[in-house]
Scaffold this motif. Structure first.
Motif, PDB file in Angstrom:
ATOM      1  N   TYR A  39       0.753  -1.440  -0.282  1.00 49.43           N
ATOM      2  CA  TYR A  39       0.184   0.202  -0.114  1.00 49.43           C
ATOM      3  C   TYR A  39       0.421   1.508   0.077  1.00 49.43           C
ATOM      4  CZ  TYR A  39      -5.002  -2.814   0.312  1.00 49.43           C
ATOM      5  OH  TYR A  39      -5.230  -3.196   0.232  1.00 49.43           O
ATOM      6  N   ASP A  75      -8.063   4.837  -0.292  1.00 51.36           N
ATOM      7  CA  ASP A  75      -9.010   4.794  -0.562  1.00 51.36           C
ATOM      8  C   ASP A  75      -9.382   6.385  -0.491  1.00 51.36           C
ATOM      9  OD1 ASP A  75      -8.745   2.690   1.179  1.00 51.36           O
ATOM     10  OD2 ASP A  75     -10.440   2.972   2.377  1.00 51.36           O
ATOM     11  N   GLN A 100     -17.625  -1.028   7.070  1.00 49.92           N
ATOM     12  CA  GLN A 100     -16.996  -0.182   6.980  1.00 49.92           C
ATOM     13  C   GLN A 100     -17.781   0.415   6.005  1.00 49.92           C
ATOM     14  OE1 GLN A 100     -13.222  -0.745   5.036  1.00 49.92           O
ATOM     15  NE2 GLN A 100     -12.183   1.268   6.186  1.00 49.92           N
ATOM     16  N   GLU A 108     -10.966   7.779   6.331  1.00 53.27           N
ATOM     17  CA  GLU A 108     -10.721   6.828   5.097  1.00 53.27           C
ATOM     18  C   GLU A 108     -12.290   6.248   4.645  1.00 53.27           C
ATOM     19  OE1 GLU A 108      -7.830   3.633   4.942  1.00 53.27           O
ATOM     20  OE2 GLU A 108      -8.623   2.575   6.141  1.00 53.27           O
TER      21      GLU A 108
END
Ligand code: GAL
Length: 786
Positions: free
Chosen positions: A144, A176, A282, A225
């Protein structure tokens, strides 16, 4: 009214389970969610594009083995990048897999789309000027640290998309992300930047393919995010998660007057148990539904970090109440949810339905505001999408879920039905529906069997035949005395005594003895019997006698002295002419449960599988007239009242254009309608039918009597009920005229009950058994053929 309820409940208990269809919607239980082909929907971190009247959902395809990337100081679980899927839906319920909108590449480690990379959170918008569909997504490497955004383009919403490349907008990290297209056509990229510490908002170029060269920092140092954004009442609402990898945390929402302006934090939009973990999910997207300002769906992922392909979805209603966003997990019992727009209606299921089939649905509905009246409805359509009929429930104004539903019969020519919710209130607000359950073809046995009995023998009139086939007797013991039962006639010779299903024969002298017309159970015999004590003797006590009778075949020479069905064919000249000249004849039975066949053996799918009285009658009529073009339509709706019959006659009868209508109501009416009211309804049925079908003729059946012991003498309404039943018979007899005849099953059944007993002839207090149903069939036949 109470009495009526009792009847309705009884009928409910008699429904056979049909096909149960549950709406398959992502839900709070996080259950597997399938597409229309039955495959698990693979669309994680999803976004939805509403284009035309279709919703296109795009998401991450997660498949393969989940592994933990080594050398990371956080739980870097991942699966090979599977590309982006596309699903389409018109109703947000049924989703069709449209294919892989953006395919990954295998073995091209330099490509952003290589399976070793990260392709997440795809969002698609449409550009009106270029007529292109633009997909933005998070592109990364397995640690990432690549932190880029990627763009792809397509001419069609479902793709395939052409990948254009990735970059860090204005040199800023982008993980994100989401895309927002404003009402003025301007589009924005919103992304987690600066090591996920701060979000950026960056306007896109006019073609939506690249970022502009300025950006705004928002939610500074707040480590947010998973952005999901929407606009309501001129304000922008942004829901985000905290940064904790795949593990859930509390959501936060922020509000701004302008995307690049000042954002004000408003706290957690989730309320109730589980709010601190966003109900273990989420955020991924917020979808406005039906263009309704007050109807949004909050889409979220319930990640399974150690088995990412098994991650689930959570969709919840999102409401804005006085500027505050509220997401509630109040669908805990639910398997679906719908948001609905004021003054409009929302179809929540549409299904194929057979004409004249009986069906039932239930759905829980509730209102966002008690000033809103909500209904659920069912509408029937023919093959050309013409609406044939619609039923709606009583209004519901409850802020908590209550069940609503309809049990009814599909009208002729039905091809399919739609079930939905609707309100007629002008007030703003929403109606919610949940837990839809549909039972189709409730009346149709799943197995249809050839009768185990000889129907020719079964149709020999009881009143002038010297041989009686399979007469039913309930062997019955009163006050502890010997169990016995009566035959209608005095037998000369007993040919057989069998179990009701005909599988077992009982032996004279061993199992039973005969004294005049009484059959007596021997001690220790295997003959089934009931004691009076085994029946519940309360008022309106229900029982079910299916299979408990014995059946006796015998010869006799004593004569029937009760009422005789007589030939009345000369009063139905048109039908007679057609029968004689063998022109096609169409007969419809319009009534209630008895009409439908409750509870003869074929109806309950048991041996000897004797057909319904209507089937037996039509079969015999055909034989008597050597006629093979007699068509029967059974439109009996168990539980139906004569008032229902009157309200809907034009819908159920007229399109059939029958030569003969057999009208058979009463068993659900005596609780409430006086004979005059009953007569009025029957007249309405006849009038409505004759208006469109002047040549149609009618046969009115005076209902068989219910079991006299069903209503106790102490019941203060007893005389009301019995006088109604007798009164119906009287008014129907008075209605006889050319074109209208009456069959008096009331007097006939009473006369049989007085010679034997009611429980010999009925399956339960209100329905005939195979024996009494044969009296119906034989009498009808005798009235129309000599
Ligand atoms: C989440 C993020 C997901 C995915 C994951 C990796 O916080 O929202 O989209 O990137 O981290 O751990």
């Amino acid at each position: 009214m109470l009495r009526l309820m009792a009847v309705i409940i009884c009928f409910c208990l008699l429904y056979k389970p049909g096909i149960c269809q549950d709406i398959n919607q992502p839900n709070i239980l996080g259950e597997p969610w399938n597409d229309v082909d039955g495959n698990f929907i693979n669309a994680h971190g999803a976004g939805i594009l509403h284009f035309g009247d279709v919703y296109y959902m795009f998401g991450e395809i997660k498949k393969g083995i989940t592994r933990l990337v080594p050398g990371q100081n956080w739980e870097d679980y991942r699966v090979p990048a599977g590309g982006i899927s596309c699903y389409s839906s018109r109703d947000l319920i049924k989703w069709k897999f449209e294919g892989v909108a953006l395919a990954p590449k295998a073995g091209d480690t330099l490509s952003d789309l290589d399976t070793s990379r990260i392709i997440e959170r795809p969002k698609v918008i449409y550009n009106e000027h270029t007529k292109k569909f633009i997909m933005w997504m998070h592109i990364d490497k397995e640690d990432y640290n690549y932190a880029r955004t990627g763009v792809a383009v397509s001419d069609k919403p479902e793709g395939p998309y052409k990948y254009l490349g990735s970059f860090q907008p204005n040199g800023q990290q982008s993980r994100d992300m989401t895309i927002f297209k404003d009402e003025d056509g301007k589009a924005y990229l919103i992304y987690a930047s600066e090591n996920n510490n701060t979000m950026h908002v960056c306007q896109l170029s006019e073609d939506y393919l690249s970022p502009s060269n300025s950006f705004t920092r928002i939610l500074i140092n707040q480590r947010r995010e998973a952005p999901a954004i929407f606009k309501h009442g001129g304000k922008y609402y942004l829901i985000t998660s905290l940064c904790s990898g795949w593990s859930p945390n509390a959501a936060l929402y922020s509000v701004a007057d302008s995307l690049t302006g000042k954002w004000e934090n408003r706290g957690n939009p989730c309320v109730g148990a589980g709010a601190d973990t966003t109900f273990e999910s989420q955020s991924s997207f917020v979808l406005p539904v039906n263009g309704d300002a007050d109807s949004y769906i909050f889409l979220a992922d319930r990640w399974n970090k150690t088995d990412l392909p098994d991650s689930r979805y959570l969709w919840l209603p999102l409401r804005i109440s006085e500027g505050n966003v509220v997401i509630k997990n109040d669908l805990h019992f639910g398997n679906g949810y719908y948001h609905w727009k004021t003054n409009s209606d929302l179809v929540i299921d549409s299904l194929e339905v057979l004409p004249f089939s009986i069906l039932q649905y239930s759905v829980n509905i509730k209102n966002s505001d008690t000033r809103i009246k909500g209904y659920s409805y069912i509408k029937f359509y023919d093959i050309s999408d013409r609406e044939l009929m619609s039923y709606r429930t009583d209004p519901i104004t409850s802020p908590t879920f209550v069940q609503s539903g309809i049990y009814t019969e599909a009208p002729p020519f039905t091809k399919y039905a739609k079930i939905g919710i609707v309100t007629d209130s002008l007030n703003a607000g929403s109606l919610y529906a949940d837990s839809l359950k549909v039972q189709l073809n409730i009346d149709r046995p799943t197995i249809t069997q050839v009768p185990h009995c000889n129907l020719d023998e079964y149709m020999r009139p009881f009143w002038n035949s010297d041989t009686i086939y399979n007469e039913t007797v309930l062997i019955y013991s009163e006050s502890g005395k010997t169990a016995m039962g009566k035959l209608l006639f005095k037998p000369d010779h007993i040919i057989s005594v069998k179990s009701y299903d005909l599988s077992r024969e009982y032996k004279k002298g061993i199992d039973y003895t005969i004294q005049t017309n009484t059959i007596i159970k021997s001690t220790n015999s295997v003959v089934p019997y009931r004691t009076d004590a085994s029946f519940d003797h309360g008022d309106l006590a229900w029982y079910n006698l299916q299979s408990q009778w014995i059946v006796v075949t015998y010869t006799h020479h004593d004569k029937w002295t009760g009422p005789l069905p007589v030939f009345k064919g000369d009063k139905l000249p048109l039908l007679m002419a057609k029968l004689k000249s063998k022109l096609p004849v169409r007969i419809i039975g319009y009534g209630m449960s008895i009409t439908r066949g409750q509870d003869v053996s074929s109806y309950v799918n048991r041996s000897p599988f004797m057909p319904t009285y209507l089937d037996l009658f039509v079969r015999q009529l055909g034989k008597n007239y050597h006629h093979d073009k007699i068509e029967l339509v059974n439109a009996g709706l168990p539980g139906a009242l004569v008032s229902w019959g009157a309200s809907n006659a034009e819908k159920y009868i007229n399109p059939v254009h029958p030569d003969l209508v057999i009208i058979d109501f009463g068993m659900n009416d005596f609780w409430r309608y006086t004979p005059d009211e009953f007569k009025g309804y029957i007249q309405t049925i006849i009038k409505k039918v004759k208006k469109e079908n002047p040549k149609t003729e009618f046969l009115l059946i005076s209902n068989m009597d219910f079991d006299p012991s069903y209503i106790l003498d102490t019941d203060k309404y007893k005389s009301f009920y019995t006088s109604n039943m007798k009164g119906y018979n009287k008014v129907l007899q008075q209605m006889e005229t050319t074109g209208v005849i009456n069959l008096d099953m009331t007097t006939l059944s009473d006369s049989i009950y007085s010679r034997k007993k009611a429980k010999d002839c009925i399956s339960n207090p209100l329905h005939p058994n195979d024996y009494l149903a044969r009296w119906y069939a034989q009498s009808l036949t005798a009235m129309l053929s000599r």
